[in-house]
Every structure is written in structure tokens, then in C-alpha cells.
Design an enzyme around this catalytic site. Sequence first.
Site, PDB file in Angstrom:
ATOM      1  CB  THR A  93      -0.896   0.023   1.255  1.00  0.00           C
ATOM      2  OG1 THR A  93      -1.655  -1.176   1.297  1.00  0.00           O
ATOM      3  CG2 THR A  93      -1.826   1.222   1.228  1.00  0.00           C
ATOM      4  CE  LYS A 168      -5.110  -1.138   1.585  1.00  0.00           C
ATOM      5  NZ  LYS A 168      -5.672  -2.264   2.301  1.00  0.00           N
ATOM      6  CE  LYS A 243       1.745   2.187   4.079  1.00  0.00           C
ATOM      7  NZ  LYS A 243       2.110   0.847   3.645  1.00  0.00           N
TER       8      LYS A 243
HETATM    9  P1  NAD Z   1       5.640  -6.092   7.644  1.00  0.00           P
HETATM   10  O1  NAD Z   1       6.367  -4.969   8.286  1.00  0.00           O
HETATM   11  O2  NAD Z   1       5.210  -7.257   8.460  1.00  0.00           O
HETATM   12  O3  NAD Z   1       6.533  -6.686   6.431  1.00  0.00           O
HETATM   13  C1  NAD Z   1       7.337  -5.911   5.590  1.00  0.00           C
HETATM   14  C2  NAD Z   1       8.581  -6.731   5.292  1.00  0.00           C
HETATM   15  O4  NAD Z   1       9.389  -6.002   4.351  1.00  0.00           O
HETATM   16  C3  NAD Z   1       9.451  -6.997   6.520  1.00  0.00           C
HETATM   17  O5  NAD Z   1       9.650  -8.393   6.669  1.00  0.00           O
HETATM   18  C4  NAD Z   1      10.745  -6.245   6.230  1.00  0.00           C
HETATM   19  O6  NAD Z   1      11.904  -6.904   6.730  1.00  0.00           O
HETATM   20  C5  NAD Z   1      10.739  -6.239   4.704  1.00  0.00           C
HETATM   21  N1  NAD Z   1      11.569  -5.196   4.123  1.00  0.00           N
HETATM   22  C6  NAD Z   1      11.662  -3.891   4.468  1.00  0.00           C
HETATM   23  N2  NAD Z   1      12.530  -3.261   3.649  1.00  0.00           N
HETATM   24  C7  NAD Z   1      12.993  -4.181   2.775  1.00  0.00           C
HETATM   25  C8  NAD Z   1      13.909  -4.135   1.702  1.00  0.00           C
HETATM   26  N3  NAD Z   1      14.540  -3.014   1.349  1.00  0.00           N
HETATM   27  N4  NAD Z   1      14.153  -5.281   1.028  1.00  0.00           N
HETATM   28  C9  NAD Z   1      13.509  -6.430   1.352  1.00  0.00           C
HETATM   29  N5  NAD Z   1      12.640  -6.542   2.371  1.00  0.00           N
HETATM   30  C10 NAD Z   1      12.378  -5.419   3.077  1.00  0.00           C
HETATM   31  O7  NAD Z   1       4.393  -5.422   6.879  1.00  0.00           O
HETATM   32  P2  NAD Z   1       3.072  -6.161   6.334  1.00  0.00           P
HETATM   33  O8  NAD Z   1       2.036  -6.128   7.394  1.00  0.00           O
HETATM   34  O9  NAD Z   1       3.456  -7.446   5.715  1.00  0.00           O
HETATM   35  O10 NAD Z   1       2.607  -5.103   5.235  1.00  0.00           O
HETATM   36  C11 NAD Z   1       3.203  -5.056   3.960  1.00  0.00           C
HETATM   37  C12 NAD Z   1       2.390  -4.131   3.089  1.00  0.00           C
HETATM   38  O11 NAD Z   1       1.041  -4.618   3.017  1.00  0.00           O
HETATM   39  C13 NAD Z   1       2.298  -2.687   3.607  1.00  0.00           C
HETATM   40  O12 NAD Z   1       2.397  -1.808   2.534  1.00  0.00           O
HETATM   41  C14 NAD Z   1       0.934  -2.661   4.281  1.00  0.00           C
HETATM   42  O13 NAD Z   1       0.382  -1.346   4.309  1.00  0.00           O
HETATM   43  C15 NAD Z   1       0.133  -3.586   3.379  1.00  0.00           C
HETATM   44  N6  NAD Z   1      -1.038  -4.214   4.017  1.00  0.00           N
HETATM   45  C16 NAD Z   1      -0.929  -4.801   5.244  1.00  0.00           C
HETATM   46  C17 NAD Z   1      -2.057  -5.403   5.823  1.00  0.00           C
HETATM   47  C18 NAD Z   1      -1.976  -6.073   7.177  1.00  0.00           C
HETATM   48  O14 NAD Z   1      -3.026  -6.401   7.747  1.00  0.00           O
HETATM   49  N7  NAD Z   1      -0.797  -6.328   7.727  1.00  0.00           N
HETATM   50  C19 NAD Z   1      -3.282  -5.402   5.134  1.00  0.00           C
HETATM   51  C20 NAD Z   1      -3.356  -4.817   3.876  1.00  0.00           C
HETATM   52  C21 NAD Z   1      -2.221  -4.225   3.335  1.00  0.00           C
END
Ligand code: NAD
Length: 299
Positions: A93, A168, A243
Site C-alpha cells: 500500500t 485502496k 498510514k
Molecule cells: P511487515 O512490516 O510485516 O513486512 C514488511 C517486510 O518487508 C518486513 O519483513 C521487512 O523486513 C521487509 N523489508 C523492508 N525493507 C525491505 C527491503 N529493502 N528489502 C527487502 N525486504 C524489506 O508489513 P506487512 O504487514 O506485511 O505489510 C506489507 C504491506 O502490506 C504494507 O504496505 C501494508 O500497508 C500492506 N497491508 C498490510 C495489511 C496487514 O493487515 N498487515 C493489510 C493490507 C495491506
Amino acid sequence: MKIAIIGLGNMGGGMAANLVKGGHEVHAFDLSDAALLKARANGATPHRDVRTAVEGVAVVVTMLPNGKIVESVYTADVIGQAPTGALFIDCSTIDVATAKAVASAAVTAGYAMVDAPVSGGIAAANGGTLTFMVGGDDAAFAAAEPVLQAMGKAVIHAGASGAGQVAKMCNNMLLASTMIATCETFALAEKLGLDLQTFYDISSKATGQSWSMTSYCPVPGVGPQSPADNGYQGGFATALMLKDLGIAMDAAQGVGASTPMGTRAAALYRLFNDAGHGEMDFSAIIAAIKDGAFGDVGA
Ligand code: NAD
């Protein structure tokens, strides 16, 4: 199909596992060793950096925290490194401007790209039941659809590049407003002595009904199972809602749109988050409303 997935956190971890289950050869990268170990246990091949993960792949999927990181991963390590003609699918997102800029850079370099943010939380990512809203041209959408189907229950073409992110942010701004409205309404009904199950039975069949009420009721013991029944843990974190509201507020400002409800919802979620509740499910805001933390009597 040979697919790289970058970002194996709460969401990306389950998505990688479902790509493997879908019969794909999955190459995975994350900055976290624990995430890489988990990906390996789920049948993906872990890599020590992005560049080796995207070598020889047909598709790159990213699921990263924000627009800055998405931009830097694509411009530094994916564009020019993945085979020309590969398809990029960013499921993070992020703001529309960054989504469009990265897609434009990818297309200029000979790739196809879609933005494909998701609706559905960690359980849907693990269960392969996400909803994807996709922005990109018809050919890129057609190529992305079968890959996304391995991770979701619905794949919807929202429009041109960036349209997935628009859908979204608009959806989540609406969700934030209906959740706060649902919370304050239940709090008022309770104060006025109405049994909350009775109120639910009436309003869920009347014009006040919404998803926030009937699928995600913020009151414990009322409606189907929801984070309220689990101490407001394990749902959609307040920090993530904040966010998304920030992205929506910036976008609204950019086009001069008036969003009185969205603006208020963003302010209330900012207060709730800053009071130390960022990790709690976003429906937990009902407690602050009941406590009168936001004031408002006669405002
Ligand atoms: P999270 O923080 O659990 O996972 C993000 C991952 O990205 C981490 O494991 C981190 O180590 C990795 N990362 C960061 N920088 C990096 C890089 N340069 N190279 C490789 N890996 C890297 O977050 P999430 O909850 O999995 O969310 C991910 C996305 O999905 C976000 O944009 C969030 O807004 C969206 N989202 C999340 C949810 C939810 O319920 N968690 C729902 C809908 C959308």
C-alpha cells in the site's frame, strides 16, 4: 512460473507460501533472516539480496512497508536486473504518485508493471483469500491475474496505473469513518440503556448497517467473531490504518478534494495511535470513544 517475491513480513510471508502452493518456483528475499528461514520452510528459495532473487524470473512480486522502500528496491535492484519483459506486481500500500512513477520507470526500461494493493489482513494472506485491486493496462492486468489468483479470492481491474492504490485508499478512508461511526453509535446506545445485541439485531437489518458492524463488530460478543472477541489483537493494526489515512489525506490535498469525515477519522486515529495503541486492531478505538478521550460533547 519462476517468480521472485521481495518482502516476506506479515503479509508477504503467507503470499510466498501460496505462490509455492500454486505450483510456482518461488525465489524470496527479505532483510530479515527469520523471514527468509520461514520462506524456505514453506518451499521458497531464499536469496541473500534482491539482485540474485530476480535473476531469470518472469514475475517480481513486492510486499513492502512504504513507497520510499518500494521505489528504492525497484530502481536500485530490480529494474535492469530482472530479465527484460518481466512483469512487476507491487502489492504494497503506497501513494499513487510513487506507484505511477515506479511503473513508468519500469515500462520505459522494457518491463510491464501493475500496482495491486490488497484488502484482507494477515489471515487472508495466509489463507490465499486476499482481494487485489489492480492498476495497469489491459495486457499487464491479463498477465498479472493468474499470478494473483494463487494468492487471492478476487482480482479486480481498477483502471490505469495507480488506480489500484486509489481504490485502496478510498476504501480504507471509508472503512475508518464507518468504524468510528459504528463505535460511537454502540457507545451511545449503551449509555441510553439499549441492549447491544438487540441494537445489533435491529441496525444490522436497518439503514445503519455496514461492514464495520456486521462483519467486524467492535463490541465483544456481538456479531460474528472479530478482533473485539480477542482483546482487539490480530486484526488490522491502528498504525496501518493511520498510514493508509495519511496516504488518502495527502492525495485529497493534492487534488483539492473535501474530505470532512476522512479528515476527522485521520485525526482521531492519530490521537489513538499516539496514545500508544498503534499495535491494537483499529476497532479498539471504541474504548477511547467510550472513555470520552476525544471530548466532543457539544462540539
Ligand atoms: P511487515 O512490516 O510485516 O513486512 C514488511 C517486510 O518487508 C518486513 O519483513 C521487512 O523486513 C521487509 N523489508 C523492508 N525493507 C525491505 C527491503 N529493502 N528489502 C527487502 N525486504 C524489506 O508489513 P506487512 O504487514 O506485511 O505489510 C506489507 C504491506 O502490506 C504494507 O504496505 C501494508 O500497508 C500492506 N497491508 C498490510 C495489511 C496487514 O493487515 N498487515 C493489510 C493490507 C495491506
